[in-house]
Design a protein around this motif. Structure first.
Motif, PDB file in Angstrom:
ATOM      1  N   GLY A  86       0.825  -1.189   0.000  1.00 44.79           N
ATOM      2  CA  GLY A  86       0.000   0.000   0.000  1.00 44.79           C
ATOM      3  C   GLY A  86       0.861   1.242   0.000  1.00 44.79           C
ATOM      4  N   VAL A  87       0.211   2.377   0.024  1.00 44.07           N
ATOM      5  CA  VAL A  87       0.914   3.657   0.078  1.00 44.07           C
ATOM      6  C   VAL A  87       0.778   4.216   1.488  1.00 44.07           C
ATOM      7  CG1 VAL A  87       0.596   4.152  -2.362  1.00 44.07           C
ATOM      8  CG2 VAL A  87      -1.149   4.875  -0.724  1.00 44.07           C
ATOM      9  N   ALA A  88       1.662   5.140   1.842  1.00 42.82           N
ATOM     10  CA  ALA A  88       1.628   5.762   3.163  1.00 42.82           C
ATOM     11  C   ALA A  88       0.931   7.113   3.081  1.00 42.82           C
ATOM     12  CB  ALA A  88       3.046   5.925   3.705  1.00 42.82           C
ATOM     13  N   PHE A  89       0.191   7.447   4.118  1.00 49.50           N
ATOM     14  CA  PHE A  89      -0.594   8.675   4.153  1.00 49.50           C
ATOM     15  C   PHE A  89       0.026   9.643   5.161  1.00 49.50           C
ATOM     16  CE2 PHE A  89      -3.938  11.487   5.552  1.00 49.50           C
ATOM     17  CZ  PHE A  89      -4.719  11.711   4.436  1.00 49.50           C
ATOM     18  N   TYR A  90       0.191  10.905   4.753  1.00 48.34           N
ATOM     19  CA  TYR A  90       0.766  11.930   5.625  1.00 48.34           C
ATOM     20  C   TYR A  90      -0.166  13.131   5.686  1.00 48.34           C
ATOM     21  CZ  TYR A  90       5.208   9.443   5.857  1.00 48.34           C
ATOM     22  OH  TYR A  90       6.172   8.504   6.094  1.00 48.34           O
ATOM     23  N   ALA A  91      -0.462  13.582   6.887  1.00 45.53           N
ATOM     24  CA  ALA A  91      -1.299  14.766   7.094  1.00 45.53           C
ATOM     25  C   ALA A  91      -0.421  15.912   7.580  1.00 45.53           C
ATOM     26  CB  ALA A  91      -2.400  14.464   8.111  1.00 45.53           C
ATOM     27  N   VAL A 106      -1.796   0.683  -9.386  1.00 48.03           N
ATOM     28  CA  VAL A 106      -3.003   1.333  -8.887  1.00 48.03           C
ATOM     29  C   VAL A 106      -3.305   0.768  -7.503  1.00 48.03           C
ATOM     30  CG1 VAL A 106      -5.426   1.870  -9.266  1.00 48.03           C
ATOM     31  CG2 VAL A 106      -3.904   1.570 -11.231  1.00 48.03           C
ATOM     32  N   TYR A 107      -3.313   1.635  -6.520  1.00 48.88           N
ATOM     33  CA  TYR A 107      -3.630   1.266  -5.149  1.00 48.88           C
ATOM     34  C   TYR A 107      -4.941   1.924  -4.732  1.00 48.88           C
ATOM     35  CZ  TYR A 107       1.169  -0.445  -4.314  1.00 48.88           C
ATOM     36  OH  TYR A 107       2.344  -1.147  -4.350  1.00 48.88           O
ATOM     37  N   ALA A 108      -5.508   1.436  -3.634  1.00 45.03           N
ATOM     38  CA  ALA A 108      -6.634   2.104  -2.992  1.00 45.03           C
ATOM     39  C   ALA A 108      -6.224   2.461  -1.573  1.00 45.03           C
ATOM     40  CB  ALA A 108      -7.861   1.200  -2.969  1.00 45.03           C
ATOM     41  N   TYR A 109      -6.774   3.573  -1.085  1.00 45.46           N
ATOM     42  CA  TYR A 109      -6.523   3.953   0.306  1.00 45.46           C
ATOM     43  C   TYR A 109      -7.870   4.259   0.963  1.00 45.46           C
ATOM     44  CZ  TYR A 109      -3.984   5.563   4.349  1.00 45.46           C
ATOM     45  OH  TYR A 109      -3.477   5.660   5.626  1.00 45.46           O
ATOM     46  N   PRO A 110      -8.190   3.575   2.075  1.00 47.20           N
ATOM     47  CA  PRO A 110      -9.495   3.786   2.714  1.00 47.20           C
ATOM     48  C   PRO A 110      -9.645   5.213   3.250  1.00 47.20           C
ATOM     49  CG  PRO A 110      -8.436   1.777   3.519  1.00 47.20           C
ATOM     50  CD  PRO A 110      -7.404   2.532   2.749  1.00 47.20           C
ATOM     51  N   TYR A 111     -10.838   5.756   3.109  1.00 47.43           N
ATOM     52  CA  TYR A 111     -11.127   7.070   3.687  1.00 47.43           C
ATOM     53  C   TYR A 111     -11.111   6.991   5.214  1.00 47.43           C
ATOM     54  CZ  TYR A 111     -12.821   9.031  -0.757  1.00 47.43           C
ATOM     55  OH  TYR A 111     -12.914   9.514  -2.042  1.00 47.43           O
ATOM     56  N   PHE A 112     -10.753   8.095   5.829  1.00 48.85           N
ATOM     57  CA  PHE A 112     -10.893   8.233   7.268  1.00 48.85           C
ATOM     58  C   PHE A 112     -12.325   8.694   7.584  1.00 48.85           C
ATOM     59  CE2 PHE A 112      -6.418   9.050   6.353  1.00 48.85           C
ATOM     60  CZ  PHE A 112      -5.774   8.259   7.304  1.00 48.85           C
ATOM     61  N   LYS A 113     -12.739   8.500   8.846  1.00 46.87           N
ATOM     62  CA  LYS A 113     -13.992   9.079   9.298  1.00 46.87           C
ATOM     63  C   LYS A 113     -13.906  10.590   9.142  1.00 46.87           C
ATOM     64  CE  LYS A 113     -17.134   9.120  13.281  1.00 46.87           C
ATOM     65  NZ  LYS A 113     -17.314   8.673  14.690  1.00 46.87           N
ATOM     66  N   LYS A 114     -14.988  11.219   8.704  1.00 43.09           N
ATOM     67  CA  LYS A 114     -14.949  12.638   8.357  1.00 43.09           C
ATOM     68  C   LYS A 114     -14.831  13.542   9.582  1.00 43.09           C
ATOM     69  CE  LYS A 114     -17.243  12.624   3.872  1.00 43.09           C
ATOM     70  NZ  LYS A 114     -18.332  13.206   3.060  1.00 43.09           N
ATOM     71  N   GLY A 115     -14.168  14.663   9.361  1.00 42.30           N
ATOM     72  CA  GLY A 115     -13.995  15.681  10.387  1.00 42.30           C
ATOM     73  C   GLY A 115     -13.555  16.966   9.722  1.00 42.30           C
ATOM     74  N   LYS A 116     -12.540  17.590  10.263  1.00 41.28           N
ATOM     75  CA  LYS A 116     -11.996  18.805   9.670  1.00 41.28           C
ATOM     76  C   LYS A 116     -11.221  18.475   8.398  1.00 41.28           C
ATOM     77  CE  LYS A 116     -11.430  21.238  14.084  1.00 41.28           C
ATOM     78  NZ  LYS A 116     -10.434  21.815  15.028  1.00 41.28           N
ATOM     79  N   VAL A 117     -11.117  19.465   7.525  1.00 38.22           N
ATOM     80  CA  VAL A 117     -10.341  19.287   6.296  1.00 38.22           C
ATOM     81  C   VAL A 117      -8.866  19.542   6.603  1.00 38.22           C
ATOM     82  CG1 VAL A 117      -9.918  20.158   3.966  1.00 38.22           C
ATOM     83  CG2 VAL A 117     -12.263  19.895   4.813  1.00 38.22           C
ATOM     84  N   HIS A 118      -8.020  18.595   6.190  1.00 38.10           N
ATOM     85  CA  HIS A 118      -6.576  18.702   6.409  1.00 38.10           C
ATOM     86  C   HIS A 118      -5.852  18.627   5.065  1.00 38.10           C
ATOM     87  CE1 HIS A 118      -6.532  18.015  10.877  1.00 38.10           C
ATOM     88  NE2 HIS A 118      -7.729  17.532  10.584  1.00 38.10           N
ATOM     89  N   LYS A 119      -4.710  19.254   5.014  1.00 40.08           N
ATOM     90  CA  LYS A 119      -3.823  19.066   3.863  1.00 40.08           C
ATOM     91  C   LYS A 119      -3.106  17.740   4.034  1.00 40.08           C
ATOM     92  CE  LYS A 119      -3.073  23.955   2.918  1.00 40.08           C
ATOM     93  NZ  LYS A 119      -3.944  23.889   1.718  1.00 40.08           N
ATOM     94  N   ALA A 120      -2.888  17.044   2.933  1.00 38.26           N
ATOM     95  CA  ALA A 120      -2.280  15.721   3.016  1.00 38.26           C
ATOM     96  C   ALA A 120      -1.445  15.427   1.776  1.00 38.26           C
ATOM     97  CB  ALA A 120      -3.361  14.663   3.194  1.00 38.26           C
ATOM     98  N   LYS A 121      -0.618  14.401   1.892  1.00 39.02           N
ATOM     99  CA  LYS A 121       0.146  13.855   0.776  1.00 39.02           C
ATOM    100  C   LYS A 121       0.172  12.333   0.916  1.00 39.02           C
ATOM    101  CE  LYS A 121       3.413  17.614  -0.275  1.00 39.02           C
ATOM    102  NZ  LYS A 121       4.826  17.920  -0.543  1.00 39.02           N
ATOM    103  N   VAL A 122       0.367  11.672  -0.205  1.00 36.61           N
ATOM    104  CA  VAL A 122       0.574  10.227  -0.211  1.00 36.61           C
ATOM    105  C   VAL A 122       2.024   9.967  -0.593  1.00 36.61           C
ATOM    106  CG1 VAL A 122       0.105   8.148  -1.556  1.00 36.61           C
ATOM    107  CG2 VAL A 122      -1.785   9.434  -0.580  1.00 36.61           C
ATOM    108  N   LYS A 123       2.619   9.026   0.116  1.00 33.93           N
ATOM    109  CA  LYS A 123       4.032   8.725  -0.116  1.00 33.93           C
ATOM    110  C   LYS A 123       4.179   7.256  -0.495  1.00 33.93           C
ATOM    111  CE  LYS A 123       8.461   9.972   2.037  1.00 33.93           C
ATOM    112  NZ  LYS A 123       9.225   8.735   2.131  1.00 33.93           N
TER     113      LYS A 123
END
Length: 267
Positions: free
Chosen positions: A178-183, A221-238
């Motif tokens: 998978g890919v790594a998620f960074y906020a 092609v990968y998939a990344y599960p959504y997080f439970k919704k809350g505030k909008v954050h800037k993010a990147k995938v690594k």
């Protein structure tokens, strides 16, 4: 004049939107698929990789995941006094049953795995040889199977496309499930690793690795599960040392608060 001005502005905005190789790829799945948001720590007992596709760019990709990038382990040993014929028939029946249940969700074709020599270096996977496109607004299903109940679960996810933009065949380690998620941390002014769980993950200390190949212009092609919704954050995938462009995504603050550790990454 106003009409002409609006048309001009619209065309200008459209022209400014960067077109990517991922824009012409359709990810297909049954439209009646029921999906839900994955809960915090819900993935701890679930099997199935996040990898959908490896290969040439094609216009349509059916969403089926690799159950595992690596080949399956050998079957259990024969029971006491079990003859070869009975053993083979029993194992075949079990494998056929598993394959039938997994058919809508996981693909049967395996990647060709290569084995590195001890101390053989990894390929350097960076933005110089990989391009990452995140489609965080495109909802697709990601399928997982519970190790205990063997039931299948379907979560809401978004696709991540990765292209080999070099003229060299790249070695992709099989740990790349998978890919790594960074906020982005507004207070510390940097990105940190974020996952939808806080249980401990153990690694290995081996000096060699297995890998599959990604040829020039081929994609992952990968998939990344959504997080439970809350505030909008800037993010990147690594992906290894390659990273995507910045994007906005909704994340529940409780997930951020409950992280086990916070690993900072400078991009």
């Amino acid at each position: 004049m106003k009409t002409f001005y609006l048309i001009f502005v619209s065309l200008f905005i459209i022209s400014c939107q960067e077109k990517t190789f991922a824009d012409d790829i359709t990810l297909a799945y049954p439209k009646n698929t029921k999906m839900k948001i994955q809960e915090f720590n819900e993935d701890g007992n679930l099997g199935g990789d996040n990898l959908i596709y490896v290969g040439k760019i094609i216009p349509k990709i059916n969403i089926q995941y690799y159950d595992s990038i690596l080949p399956k382990p050998p079957p259990p040993p024969k029971k006491n006094n079990e003859i070869d014929k009975s053993f083979n028939e029993r194992i075949k029946k079990e494998i056929d049953s598993i394959n039938l249940s997994q058919k809508p969700y996981f693909k049967r074709n395996l990647l060709k795995i290569h084995f590195s020599k001890e101390n053989e270096p990894y390929d350097s996977l960076t933005n110089k040889n990989l391009q990452i496109i995140v489609k965080q607004k495109d909802t697709i299903p990601i399928y997982k199977q519970d190790y205990i109940t063997h039931q299948f679960k379907t979560f809401k996810a978004f696709p991540v496309f990765i292209k080999n933009i070099s003229n060299k065949t790249l070695k992709i380690p099989t740990e790349s499930k998978g890919v790594a998620f960074y906020a982005y941390d507004n207070e510390r002014k940097n990105f940190y690793y974020l996952r939808n769980s806080n249980y401990m993950i153990c690694g290995t200390g081996i000096n060699f690795y297995n890998y599959f190949e990604l040829k020039p212009n081929e994609i992952l092609v990968y998939a990344y599960p959504y997080f439970k919704k809350g505030k909008v954050h800037k993010a990147k995938v690594k992906f290894h040392d390659a990273s995507s462009k910045e994007f906005d995504i909704s994340i529940d603050d409780k997930i951020i608060e409950d992280q086990r550790n916070r690993y900072i990454m400078d991009f």
